[in-house]
Scaffold this motif. Structure first.
Motif, PDB file in Angstrom:
ATOM      1  N   GLU A 109       0.763  -1.180   0.115  1.00  0.00           N
ATOM      2  CA  GLU A 109      -0.167  -0.043  -0.109  1.00  0.00           C
ATOM      3  C   GLU A 109       0.872   1.491   0.164  1.00  0.00           C
ATOM      4  OE1 GLU A 109      -2.961   0.070   3.035  1.00  0.00           O
ATOM      5  OE2 GLU A 109      -3.516  -2.020   2.363  1.00  0.00           O
ATOM      6  N   ARG A 110       2.150   1.113   0.784  1.00  0.00           N
ATOM      7  CA  ARG A 110       2.971   2.264   0.745  1.00  0.00           C
ATOM      8  C   ARG A 110       3.375   2.718  -0.335  1.00  0.00           C
ATOM      9  NH1 ARG A 110       8.500   3.151   4.522  1.00  0.00           N
ATOM     10  NH2 ARG A 110       8.691   5.006   3.651  1.00  0.00           N
ATOM     11  N   GLY A 111       3.724   1.672  -1.381  1.00  0.00           N
ATOM     12  CA  GLY A 111       4.339   1.860  -2.727  1.00  0.00           C
ATOM     13  C   GLY A 111       3.360   2.464  -3.452  1.00  0.00           C
ATOM     14  N   VAL A 112       2.084   2.028  -3.478  1.00  0.00           N
ATOM     15  CA  VAL A 112       1.052   2.782  -4.321  1.00  0.00           C
ATOM     16  C   VAL A 112       1.137   4.109  -3.869  1.00  0.00           C
ATOM     17  CG1 VAL A 112      -1.045   2.532  -5.024  1.00  0.00           C
ATOM     18  CG2 VAL A 112       0.140   0.475  -4.757  1.00  0.00           C
ATOM     19  N   ARG A 113       0.806   4.408  -2.820  1.00  0.00           N
ATOM     20  CA  ARG A 113       0.591   5.651  -2.135  1.00  0.00           C
ATOM     21  C   ARG A 113       1.880   6.658  -2.818  1.00  0.00           C
ATOM     22  NH1 ARG A 113      -0.804   3.188   2.931  1.00  0.00           N
ATOM     23  NH2 ARG A 113      -2.841   3.047   2.886  1.00  0.00           N
ATOM     24  N   GLU A 114       2.913   6.166  -2.549  1.00  0.00           N
ATOM     25  CA  GLU A 114       4.099   6.849  -2.962  1.00  0.00           C
ATOM     26  C   GLU A 114       4.247   7.137  -4.339  1.00  0.00           C
ATOM     27  OE1 GLU A 114       7.700   4.742  -1.495  1.00  0.00           O
ATOM     28  OE2 GLU A 114       7.253   5.139   0.481  1.00  0.00           O
ATOM     29  N   ALA A 115       3.689   6.146  -5.258  1.00  0.00           N
ATOM     30  CA  ALA A 115       3.840   6.276  -6.696  1.00  0.00           C
ATOM     31  C   ALA A 115       2.604   7.508  -6.952  1.00  0.00           C
ATOM     32  CB  ALA A 115       3.390   4.875  -7.442  1.00  0.00           C
ATOM     33  N   LEU A 116       1.542   7.152  -6.529  1.00  0.00           N
ATOM     34  CA  LEU A 116       0.382   8.311  -6.887  1.00  0.00           C
ATOM     35  C   LEU A 116       0.905   9.535  -6.366  1.00  0.00           C
ATOM     36  CD1 LEU A 116      -2.689   6.250  -5.389  1.00  0.00           C
ATOM     37  CD2 LEU A 116      -2.321   7.170  -7.911  1.00  0.00           C
ATOM     38  N   ALA A 117       1.531   9.724  -5.221  1.00  0.00           N
ATOM     39  CA  ALA A 117       2.011  11.143  -4.676  1.00  0.00           C
ATOM     40  C   ALA A 117       3.034  11.606  -5.800  1.00  0.00           C
ATOM     41  CB  ALA A 117       2.850  11.119  -3.334  1.00  0.00           C
ATOM     42  N   TYR A 118       3.970  10.777  -6.229  1.00  0.00           N
ATOM     43  CA  TYR A 118       4.927  11.051  -7.404  1.00  0.00           C
ATOM     44  C   TYR A 118       4.165  11.524  -8.531  1.00  0.00           C
ATOM     45  CZ  TYR A 118       8.407  10.288 -10.865  1.00  0.00           C
ATOM     46  OH  TYR A 118       9.221  10.420 -11.962  1.00  0.00           O
ATOM     47  N   VAL A 119       3.235  10.996  -8.982  1.00  0.00           N
ATOM     48  CA  VAL A 119       2.496  11.251 -10.287  1.00  0.00           C
ATOM     49  C   VAL A 119       1.765  12.447  -9.928  1.00  0.00           C
ATOM     50  CG1 VAL A 119       0.566  10.494 -11.760  1.00  0.00           C
ATOM     51  CG2 VAL A 119       2.480   8.885 -11.317  1.00  0.00           C
ATOM     52  N   MET A 120       1.122  12.859  -8.976  1.00  0.00           N
ATOM     53  CA  MET A 120       0.386  13.942  -8.679  1.00  0.00           C
ATOM     54  C   MET A 120       1.267  15.224  -8.890  1.00  0.00           C
ATOM     55  SD  MET A 120      -2.470  12.185  -6.602  1.00  0.00           S
ATOM     56  CE  MET A 120      -3.384  13.881  -6.101  1.00  0.00           C
ATOM     57  N   ALA A 121       2.684  14.983  -8.155  1.00  0.00           N
ATOM     58  CA  ALA A 121       3.682  15.965  -7.601  1.00  0.00           C
ATOM     59  C   ALA A 121       4.109  16.435  -9.194  1.00  0.00           C
ATOM     60  CB  ALA A 121       4.506  15.601  -6.932  1.00  0.00           C
ATOM     61  N   GLU A 122       4.402  15.277 -10.031  1.00  0.00           N
ATOM     62  CA  GLU A 122       5.013  15.455 -11.519  1.00  0.00           C
ATOM     63  C   GLU A 122       3.958  16.277 -12.213  1.00  0.00           C
ATOM     64  OE1 GLU A 122       5.458  12.245 -14.592  1.00  0.00           O
ATOM     65  OE2 GLU A 122       7.426  12.678 -14.043  1.00  0.00           O
ATOM     66  N   GLN A 123       2.623  15.763 -12.337  1.00  0.00           N
ATOM     67  CA  GLN A 123       1.512  16.605 -12.775  1.00  0.00           C
ATOM     68  C   GLN A 123       1.774  18.079 -12.470  1.00  0.00           C
ATOM     69  OE1 GLN A 123      -1.863  14.679 -12.449  1.00  0.00           O
ATOM     70  NE2 GLN A 123      -1.576  13.160 -13.976  1.00  0.00           N
ATOM     71  N   ASP A 124       1.919  18.410 -11.249  1.00  0.00           N
ATOM     72  CA  ASP A 124       1.790  19.922 -10.787  1.00  0.00           C
ATOM     73  C   ASP A 124       3.181  20.524 -11.080  1.00  0.00           C
ATOM     74  OD1 ASP A 124      -0.628  19.578  -9.644  1.00  0.00           O
ATOM     75  OD2 ASP A 124       0.394  19.120  -7.677  1.00  0.00           O
ATOM     76  N   GLU A 125       4.210  19.916 -11.216  1.00  0.00           N
ATOM     77  CA  GLU A 125       5.440  20.457 -11.439  1.00  0.00           C
ATOM     78  C   GLU A 125       5.923  20.538 -13.185  1.00  0.00           C
ATOM     79  OE1 GLU A 125       8.671  18.440  -9.410  1.00  0.00           O
ATOM     80  OE2 GLU A 125       7.591  18.831  -7.625  1.00  0.00           O
ATOM     81  N   GLU A 126       5.159  19.506 -13.814  1.00  0.00           N
ATOM     82  CA  GLU A 126       5.191  19.369 -15.223  1.00  0.00           C
ATOM     83  C   GLU A 126       6.574  19.198 -15.610  1.00  0.00           C
ATOM     84  OE1 GLU A 126       3.460  22.130 -17.723  1.00  0.00           O
ATOM     85  OE2 GLU A 126       1.457  22.102 -16.283  1.00  0.00           O
ATOM     86  N   GLN A 127       7.292  17.962 -14.902  1.00  0.00           N
ATOM     87  CA  GLN A 127       8.620  17.527 -15.302  1.00  0.00           C
ATOM     88  C   GLN A 127       8.565  16.098 -15.995  1.00  0.00           C
ATOM     89  OE1 GLN A 127      10.682  17.298 -11.562  1.00  0.00           O
ATOM     90  NE2 GLN A 127      10.976  19.808 -11.627  1.00  0.00           N
ATOM     91  N   PRO A 128       8.134  16.145 -17.317  1.00  0.00           N
ATOM     92  CA  PRO A 128       7.841  14.828 -17.789  1.00  0.00           C
ATOM     93  C   PRO A 128       9.185  13.722 -18.099  1.00  0.00           C
ATOM     94  CG  PRO A 128       8.067  16.619 -19.596  1.00  0.00           C
ATOM     95  CD  PRO A 128       8.022  17.251 -18.169  1.00  0.00           C
ATOM     96  N   ASN A 129      10.310  14.325 -17.928  1.00  0.00           N
ATOM     97  CA  ASN A 129      11.297  13.349 -18.169  1.00  0.00           C
ATOM     98  C   ASN A 129      11.900  12.309 -17.133  1.00  0.00           C
ATOM     99  OD1 ASN A 129      11.460  13.986 -21.073  1.00  0.00           O
ATOM    100  ND2 ASN A 129      12.520  15.689 -20.718  1.00  0.00           N
ATOM    101  N   ARG A 130      11.230  12.391 -15.930  1.00  0.00           N
ATOM    102  CA  ARG A 130      11.480  11.624 -14.806  1.00  0.00           C
ATOM    103  C   ARG A 130      10.847  10.375 -14.654  1.00  0.00           C
ATOM    104  NH1 ARG A 130      10.146  15.358 -10.016  1.00  0.00           N
ATOM    105  NH2 ARG A 130      11.196  13.685  -8.950  1.00  0.00           N
ATOM    106  N   THR A 131      11.773   9.477 -14.039  1.00  0.00           N
ATOM    107  CA  THR A 131      10.943   8.254 -13.818  1.00  0.00           C
ATOM    108  C   THR A 131      11.162   7.700 -12.565  1.00  0.00           C
ATOM    109  OG1 THR A 131      12.775   7.107 -14.811  1.00  0.00           O
ATOM    110  CG2 THR A 131      10.945   7.278 -16.390  1.00  0.00           C
ATOM    111  N   MET A 132      10.455   6.766 -12.113  1.00  0.00           N
ATOM    112  CA  MET A 132      10.693   6.160 -10.460  1.00  0.00           C
ATOM    113  C   MET A 132      10.690   4.727 -10.566  1.00  0.00           C
ATOM    114  SD  MET A 132      11.525   7.418  -7.352  1.00  0.00           S
ATOM    115  CE  MET A 132      11.143   9.011  -7.387  1.00  0.00           C
TER     116      MET A 132
END
Length: 149
Positions: A109-132
């Motif tokens: 569950e923690r991994g999924v939450r971290e992934a969601l937070a990452y995607v949402m932060a990336e959408q806000d920051e618009e940094q499309p070239n990062r992966t995790m």
């Protein structure tokens, strides 16, 4: 616990128990699961018809190892953000098929939450070239742009 922003999410997973468990987790986090697909054909149809914000995509689906093709179509043709959720990370091509990250199975569950937070932060920051890569058991997450971007 609910997210600040609700995402419309498509689950592309052929193992129904995993898909249902993920659906419950995502809904508990305040997101809207708009559909589930077990094959590439279903996924492509639902992706086109439902236009989700995010898709969790397994590599090996009911019709074979077609998840990479689904991810590539979603990102290149439909502009859908993709996270792979797979036990077959070695099958992900060097370009990551456009996916923003990988959650290794068995996931937490923690991994999924971290992934969601990452995607949402990336959408806000618009940094499309990062992966995790999100490591199972919540041990640690790390950016690995050299091998996943």
């Amino acid at each position: 616990m609910s997210a600040e922003k609700s995402l419309r999410i498509l689950i592309v997973e052929d193992e129904i128990l995993i898909a249902l468990e993920l659906e419950n987790l995502l809904q508990d986090e305040g997101h809207d699961v708009v559909g589930m697909a077990a094959s590439s054909k279903q996924a492509l149809t639902l992706g086109r018809d439902l236009t989700p914000d995010l898709a969790f995509v397994d590599i090996h689906l009911a019709d074979g190892p077609t998840g990479v093709d689904v991810a590539r179509h979603f990102t290149n043709e439909l502009g859908i953000t993709v996270l792979f959720m797979t036990a077959n990370a070695k099958r992900i091509p060097d370009d990551c098929a456009g996916a923003r990250g990988v959650i290794a199975k068995p996931y937490t569950e923690r991994g999924v939450r971290e992934a969601l937070a990452y995607v949402m932060a990336e959408q806000d920051e618009e940094q499309p070239n990062r992966t995790m890569t999100f490591v199972p058991f919540g041990a640690l997450s790390r950016e690995d742009s050299s091998s996943l971007s």
